[in-house]
Structure formats: structure tokens, C-alpha cells
Write a protein that holds these residues in place. Structure first.
Motif, PDB file in Angstrom:
ATOM      1  N   LEU A 151      93.235 -44.175  12.002  1.00 44.05           N
ATOM      2  CA  LEU A 151      92.876 -42.774  11.802  1.00 44.05           C
ATOM      3  C   LEU A 151      92.670 -42.540  10.305  1.00 44.05           C
ATOM      4  O   LEU A 151      93.533 -42.896   9.496  1.00 44.05           O
ATOM      5  N   VAL A 152      91.545 -41.942   9.966  1.00 44.26           N
ATOM      6  CA  VAL A 152      91.225 -41.696   8.561  1.00 44.26           C
ATOM      7  C   VAL A 152      90.562 -40.334   8.435  1.00 44.26           C
ATOM      8  O   VAL A 152      89.880 -39.880   9.369  1.00 44.26           O
ATOM      9  N   GLN A 153      90.764 -39.682   7.318  1.00 48.15           N
ATOM     10  CA  GLN A 153      90.135 -38.377   7.082  1.00 48.15           C
ATOM     11  C   GLN A 153      88.668 -38.546   6.697  1.00 48.15           C
ATOM     12  O   GLN A 153      88.274 -39.595   6.172  1.00 48.15           O
ATOM     13  N   PRO A 154      87.866 -37.534   6.954  1.00 46.85           N
ATOM     14  CA  PRO A 154      86.467 -37.596   6.499  1.00 46.85           C
ATOM     15  C   PRO A 154      86.386 -37.904   5.006  1.00 46.85           C
ATOM     16  O   PRO A 154      87.160 -37.374   4.216  1.00 46.85           O
ATOM     17  N   ASN A 206      82.821 -46.891   4.070  1.00 49.35           N
ATOM     18  CA  ASN A 206      83.143 -45.856   3.081  1.00 49.35           C
ATOM     19  C   ASN A 206      82.501 -44.540   3.483  1.00 49.35           C
ATOM     20  O   ASN A 206      81.599 -44.503   4.324  1.00 49.35           O
ATOM     21  N   SER A 207      82.968 -43.475   2.872  1.00 49.60           N
ATOM     22  CA  SER A 207      82.412 -42.136   3.134  1.00 49.60           C
ATOM     23  C   SER A 207      82.331 -41.857   4.630  1.00 49.60           C
ATOM     24  O   SER A 207      81.299 -41.405   5.145  1.00 49.60           O
ATOM     25  N   LEU A 208      83.407 -42.128   5.309  1.00 51.02           N
ATOM     26  CA  LEU A 208      83.417 -41.992   6.760  1.00 51.02           C
ATOM     27  C   LEU A 208      83.230 -40.552   7.198  1.00 51.02           C
ATOM     28  O   LEU A 208      83.700 -39.611   6.541  1.00 51.02           O
ATOM     29  N   LYS A 209      82.551 -40.402   8.331  1.00 40.95           N
ATOM     30  CA  LYS A 209      82.240 -39.091   8.901  1.00 40.95           C
ATOM     31  C   LYS A 209      82.832 -39.020  10.306  1.00 40.95           C
ATOM     32  O   LYS A 209      83.024 -40.053  10.960  1.00 40.95           O
ATOM     33  N   PRO A 210      83.076 -37.819  10.803  1.00 45.67           N
ATOM     34  CA  PRO A 210      83.591 -37.702  12.171  1.00 45.67           C
ATOM     35  C   PRO A 210      82.701 -38.402  13.198  1.00 45.67           C
ATOM     36  O   PRO A 210      83.221 -38.951  14.184  1.00 45.67           O
ATOM     37  N   GLU A 211      81.412 -38.428  12.969  1.00 46.40           N
ATOM     38  CA  GLU A 211      80.513 -39.080  13.917  1.00 46.40           C
ATOM     39  C   GLU A 211      80.606 -40.597  13.883  1.00 46.40           C
ATOM     40  O   GLU A 211      79.972 -41.285  14.699  1.00 46.40           O
ATOM     41  N   ASP A 212      81.370 -41.151  12.963  1.00 52.78           N
ATOM     42  CA  ASP A 212      81.634 -42.588  12.965  1.00 52.78           C
ATOM     43  C   ASP A 212      82.775 -42.960  13.923  1.00 52.78           C
ATOM     44  O   ASP A 212      83.059 -44.142  14.117  1.00 52.78           O
ATOM     45  N   THR A 213      83.414 -41.962  14.497  1.00 49.92           N
ATOM     46  CA  THR A 213      84.496 -42.215  15.443  1.00 49.92           C
ATOM     47  C   THR A 213      83.975 -43.005  16.635  1.00 49.92           C
ATOM     48  O   THR A 213      83.013 -42.598  17.298  1.00 49.92           O
ATOM     49  N   ALA A 214      84.598 -44.156  16.896  1.00 42.24           N
ATOM     50  CA  ALA A 214      84.133 -45.046  17.960  1.00 42.24           C
ATOM     51  C   ALA A 214      85.079 -46.242  18.044  1.00 42.24           C
ATOM     52  O   ALA A 214      85.919 -46.446  17.166  1.00 42.24           O
ATOM     53  N   VAL A 215      84.906 -47.012  19.093  1.00 41.66           N
ATOM     54  CA  VAL A 215      85.505 -48.342  19.161  1.00 41.66           C
ATOM     55  C   VAL A 215      84.477 -49.314  18.585  1.00 41.66           C
ATOM     56  O   VAL A 215      83.323 -49.319  19.007  1.00 41.66           O
ATOM     57  N   VAL A 232      87.847 -40.717  12.862  1.00 41.09           N
ATOM     58  CA  VAL A 232      87.657 -39.985  11.609  1.00 41.09           C
ATOM     59  C   VAL A 232      87.870 -38.506  11.901  1.00 41.09           C
ATOM     60  O   VAL A 232      87.071 -37.875  12.592  1.00 41.09           O
ATOM     61  N   SER A 233      88.953 -37.979  11.390  1.00 43.53           N
ATOM     62  CA  SER A 233      89.315 -36.604  11.714  1.00 43.53           C
ATOM     63  C   SER A 233      90.248 -36.064  10.652  1.00 43.53           C
ATOM     64  O   SER A 233      91.070 -36.795  10.087  1.00 43.53           O
ATOM     65  N   SER A 234      90.144 -34.759  10.412  1.00 44.57           N
ATOM     66  CA  SER A 234      91.067 -34.107   9.493  1.00 44.57           C
ATOM     67  C   SER A 234      92.241 -33.506  10.262  1.00 44.57           C
ATOM     68  O   SER A 234      93.136 -32.920   9.653  1.00 44.57           O
TER      69      SER A 234
END
Length: 117
Positions: A11-14, A87-96, A115-117
Motif C-alpha cells: 500500500l502506497v500513497q499517491p 514512481n509517481s504512483l497514481k490510484p489507477e495503478d492499483t492492480a495485481v 495506491v490510496s491515501s
């Protein structure tokens, strides 16, 4: 028979970063191009990046437009491992996220990236 084991998700923040690893066994690793894919909730698996088997240059990467400039694929033939620096992860990068040899082999279990706050 090849086996691929992905790791490094979490789990990582945007705006944050993660590095994924994929360890391969049962193959002559340096002979294969490799790729990363991902499957977001409710969507089909999609291609993310590929790295060639060019030993002299350490491999050449190509990327989906959605990750170009943010993700970097690399390989370490001595460790039979392919990496995906994100890098510069976005919520839309959330996936397996999954790796595979090319043209195709057995799928591993993948590693979850959220990727979520």
C-alpha cells in the motif's frame, strides 16, 4: 518448468514509489525477454512493460503509454530477477502485478499494489 515469483507490492500513497521484483527459476534466464503485466479490479490483464534479452546493454525497455516516464523495467541476469521501479504512483495503478517470460509461460501469483491515501 519455469516458475516466477513476484514480490514487493504493498500500500502506497499517491505520488509514492515501489519496486517490484520477479525471481525466475527453471529457465536459462538470460535467453528470455521478460514483461510485466497488471490486472486492475474488474478489468482484463494488461501489458505494462517489456525488457529485451540484450545482455550487452542490460536489456532495452518498452512501456505502455500509461506508465511511460514513471516506471522503469530492469533485469539482473546474475540473480535471475526482473524489476519494475514504479514512481509517481497514481490510484489507477492499483492492480495485481505479474511478470512473465516472452512469448509466454506459466503465470505466478502476482503481487498486489494499492495506491490510496
Amino acid at each position: 518448468q519455469e516458475q516466477l515469483v513476484e514480490s514487493g507490492g504493498g500500500l502506497v500513497q499517491p505520488g509514492g514509489s515501489l519496486r517490484l521484483s520477479c525471481a525466475a527459476s527453471g529457465i536459462i534466464f538470460s535467453r528470455f525477454a521478460l514483461a510485466w503485466y497488471r490486472r486492475a479490479p474488474g478489468k482484463q490483464r494488461e501489458w505494462v512493460a517489456t525488457i529485451t534479452k540484450d545482455i550487452t546493454k542490460g536489456g532495452i525497455g518498452t512501456y505502455a503509454d500509461s506508465v511511460k516516464g514513471r516506471f522503469t523495467i530492469s533485469r539482473d541476469n546474475a540473480r535471475n530477477t526482473v524489476y519494475l521501479q514504479m514512481n509517481s504512483l497514481k490510484p489507477e495503478d492499483t492492480a495485481v502485478y505479474y511478470c512473465n517470460i516472452l512469448p509466454g509461460g506459466n503465470w505466478g501469483q502476482g503481487t498486489q499494489v494499492t495506491v490510496s491515501s
